[in-house]
Motif scaffolding. Sequence first.
Motif, mmCIF file in Angstrom:
data_model
loop_
_atom_site.group_PDB
_atom_site.id
_atom_site.type_symbol
_atom_site.label_atom_id
_atom_site.label_comp_id
_atom_site.label_asym_id
_atom_site.label_seq_id
_atom_site.Cartn_x
_atom_site.Cartn_y
_atom_site.Cartn_z
ATOM 1 N N UNK A 117 0.230 -1.397 0.122
ATOM 2 C CA UNK A 117 -0.300 -0.173 -0.179
ATOM 3 C C UNK A 117 0.482 1.367 0.511
ATOM 4 N N UNK A 118 2.127 1.466 0.446
ATOM 5 C CA UNK A 118 3.198 1.815 0.579
ATOM 6 C C UNK A 118 3.381 2.473 -0.464
ATOM 7 N N UNK A 119 3.734 1.217 -1.184
ATOM 8 C CA UNK A 119 3.779 1.779 -3.127
ATOM 9 C C UNK A 119 3.458 2.300 -3.805
ATOM 10 N N UNK A 120 2.291 1.747 -3.646
ATOM 11 C CA UNK A 120 1.264 2.667 -4.139
ATOM 12 C C UNK A 120 1.002 3.900 -3.767
ATOM 13 N N UNK A 121 1.190 4.110 -3.105
ATOM 14 C CA UNK A 121 0.296 5.688 -2.387
ATOM 15 C C UNK A 121 2.217 6.925 -3.044
ATOM 16 N N UNK A 122 3.879 5.865 -2.878
ATOM 17 C CA UNK A 122 4.218 5.974 -3.305
ATOM 18 C C UNK A 122 4.817 6.380 -5.049
ATOM 19 N N UNK A 123 3.641 5.061 -5.862
ATOM 20 C CA UNK A 123 4.046 5.248 -7.198
ATOM 21 C C UNK A 123 2.614 6.361 -8.057
ATOM 22 N N UNK A 124 1.888 6.345 -6.814
ATOM 23 C CA UNK A 124 0.930 7.378 -7.130
ATOM 24 C C UNK A 124 1.537 9.085 -6.793
ATOM 25 N N UNK A 125 2.167 9.350 -5.808
ATOM 26 C CA UNK A 125 2.901 10.412 -5.575
ATOM 27 C C UNK A 125 3.622 10.668 -6.878
ATOM 28 N N UNK A 126 4.626 9.629 -7.443
ATOM 29 C CA UNK A 126 5.423 9.984 -8.989
ATOM 30 C C UNK A 126 4.143 10.340 -10.128
ATOM 31 N N UNK A 127 3.971 9.546 -10.556
ATOM 32 C CA UNK A 127 3.035 9.586 -11.089
ATOM 33 C C UNK A 127 2.387 11.282 -11.373
ATOM 34 N N UNK A 128 1.716 11.731 -9.959
ATOM 35 C CA UNK A 128 1.418 12.834 -10.158
ATOM 36 C C UNK A 128 2.189 14.249 -10.277
ATOM 37 N N UNK A 129 3.990 13.996 -9.851
ATOM 38 C CA UNK A 129 4.409 14.889 -10.182
ATOM 39 C C UNK A 129 5.215 14.874 -11.750
ATOM 40 N N UNK A 130 4.736 13.556 -12.570
ATOM 41 C CA UNK A 130 5.541 13.550 -13.939
ATOM 42 C C UNK A 130 4.375 14.522 -14.437
ATOM 43 N N UNK A 131 2.985 13.851 -13.931
ATOM 44 C CA UNK A 131 1.851 14.895 -14.600
ATOM 45 C C UNK A 131 1.578 16.450 -14.596
ATOM 46 N N UNK A 132 2.841 16.606 -13.600
ATOM 47 C CA UNK A 132 2.446 18.394 -13.071
ATOM 48 C C UNK A 132 3.746 18.586 -14.133
ATOM 49 N N UNK A 133 4.804 17.623 -15.233
ATOM 50 C CA UNK A 133 5.775 18.619 -15.831
ATOM 51 C C UNK A 133 7.146 18.118 -14.865
ATOM 52 N N UNK A 134 7.090 17.569 -13.869
ATOM 53 C CA UNK A 134 8.488 16.173 -12.965
ATOM 54 C C UNK A 134 8.861 15.973 -14.142
ATOM 55 N N UNK A 135 10.007 15.295 -13.990
ATOM 56 C CA UNK A 135 11.240 14.674 -14.926
ATOM 57 C C UNK A 135 11.839 13.398 -14.322
#
Length: 148
Positions: free
Chosen positions: A58-76
């Motif tokens: 579940x923690x890994x899923x929250x971290x993956x969700x955070x990673x995807x949100x940052x990528x959608x905001x233009x992160x690299x």
Amino acid sequence: MKTLTTAALGASLLALAACEKATEAPFDAGVCYAVEMGAEGEAPRFNKVADDQPQIEFCAARLEEMRLRFLRLGGSRREVLGSYQGQFIFIDRAGVWISKTLEGSRFILLARTGDGRLAIPSAIQRAIDGTPVAVSVNPEQAAPAPAP
């Protein structure tokens, strides 16, 4: 004599390396952290991502969700480092890896499927034709209908 000095110097360097304190992940029950590595010589920062996570998956899923949100905001950044109850979590393009230490061996926890989702590695085994290995087929339904 020169070989003996070199050997002694190597042994002393090895002893100093063994004394270096390894970074430990916090062991707060159910708390998921994102880890930001500090500058050279600084300790990493642990930022709380989620509370009340029942398992490391579940923690890994929250971290993956955070990673995807940052990528959608233009992160690299495509790789994320986190921690959960004393273990480090490494997320990269191959999947999710866990380790007791930052520098130690990593073990696969979740692998990426063909479309980028995360799954238990044994759940994504496929036969040569692409069908799941663990699915059984009723022989009567699989047999072709007789020609009239």
